[in-house]
Design an enzyme around this catalytic site. Structure first.
Site, PDB file in Angstrom:
ATOM      1  N   ASP A  87      16.685  -5.814   1.159  1.00 21.00           N
ATOM      2  CA  ASP A  87      16.045  -6.016   2.584  1.00 21.00           C
ATOM      3  C   ASP A  87      16.342  -4.979   3.205  1.00 21.00           C
ATOM      4  OD1 ASP A  87      15.189  -6.839   4.813  1.00 21.00           O
ATOM      5  OD2 ASP A  87      15.938  -9.077   4.787  1.00 21.00           O
ATOM      6  N   THR A  90       0.785  -1.203  -0.002  1.00 22.43           N
ATOM      7  CA  THR A  90       0.134  -0.094  -0.089  1.00 22.43           C
ATOM      8  C   THR A  90       0.861   1.285  -0.005  1.00 22.43           C
ATOM      9  OG1 THR A  90       0.122   0.205   2.381  1.00 22.43           O
ATOM     10  CG2 THR A  90      -1.644  -1.101   1.407  1.00 22.43           C
ATOM     11  N   HIS A 136      11.754  -4.470  -1.270  1.00 21.82           N
ATOM     12  CA  HIS A 136      12.218  -5.805  -1.445  1.00 21.82           C
ATOM     13  C   HIS A 136      11.575  -6.451  -2.350  1.00 21.82           C
ATOM     14  CE1 HIS A 136       8.428  -6.376   0.667  1.00 21.82           C
ATOM     15  NE2 HIS A 136       8.751  -7.532   1.347  1.00 21.82           N
ATOM     16  N   SER A 179       0.839   4.666   1.920  1.00 24.91           N
ATOM     17  CA  SER A 179       0.393   5.517   2.994  1.00 24.91           C
ATOM     18  C   SER A 179      -0.436   6.398   2.946  1.00 24.91           C
ATOM     19  CB  SER A 179       1.485   5.710   4.043  1.00 24.91           C
ATOM     20  OG  SER A 179       2.186   4.622   4.609  1.00 24.91           O
TER      21      SER A 179
END
Length: 223
Positions: free
Chosen positions: A144, A58, A111, A60
């Site tokens: 990551d 999503t 990621h 924000s």
């Protein structure tokens, strides 16, 4: 007040966020005006609400982007180096890039390769965004985010994390310059924004702020 900030245009959205006290500074207001949210959240871009962007991710709500930018603002100098973890569709990365100007550097990390590609595509929709990408002032990388990213030159002046971590990862604090600031949502279930400052002498101050609801900072989905 956040739910009252929705507008029919980008300018109206920013005006309402400002009127409701969610945008406090002229610098943040101008940076958000310079980035058309429709390039990054095409469904209902000017609603002050989170929206899906694909890949199980999503973007924000705008009021959260404003809060993050306002919190990090003291560290967003014209030559600042900024890391945006969980950069998603690239919206806040673009806002941060406008805040640090042509001498600064912002790196968006995600990621999921599809989101890295999407962010690059979205930022390329505008002339200013294309120029920042071509000049290397903004780049998007697959990594990551829980491990941060080698910032070089002593680390990052500011780190924003756009997904909820299980903990405030120490490696991110270590990668801050002194002084530097980390803005990170933390928690499983109940989540809170933590603002973590590394002072000039290397000491660290942690402040638990307001409650939030973010998607979790996790491993990339398996193919």
């Amino acid at each position: 007040m956040a739910w009252m900030s929705t507008g029919s245009t980008n300018a109206a959205l920013i005006k309402n966020l400002t009127s409701n006290g969610l945008i406090k500074s002229e610098r943040v207001r101008n940076a958000m005006l310079a980035v058309d949210r429709a390039h990054y959240a095409p469904a209902t871009p000017y609603h002050d609400s989170p929206q899906t962007i694909g890949f199980g991710a999503t973007i924000s709500a705008p009021h959260m982007h404003a809060s993050a930018a306002e919190s990090l603002l003291p560290y967003l100098r014209p030559d600042a180096r900024v890391l945006d973890i969980g950069s998603g569709s690239g919206y806040l990365t673009a806002v941060l890039a406008n805040l640090v100007g042509p001498s600064g550097t912002v790196v968006g990390v995600d990621h999921i390769q599809g989101l890295v590609d999407l962010a690059h595509k979205n930022m390329s929709k505008g002339k200013e965004g294309r120029e920042m990408l071509e000049a290397g002032k903004v780049r998007f990388v697959k990594a990551d985010g829980r491990l941060g990213l080698d910032g070089g030159e002593g680390g990052w002046d500011a780190i924003h994390v756009g997904a909820a971590a299980k903990e405030a990862h120490e490696v991110l604090v270590e990668q801050l310059r002194a002084p530097g600031r980390l803005f990170i949502p933390v928690g499983e279930g109940m989540q809170y924004i933590w603002v973590i400052d590394k002072k000039e002498d290397g000491s660290v101050v942690r402040e638990k702020s307001f409650g939030v609801m973010y998607v979790p900072l996790t491993d990339a989905p398996k193919d």
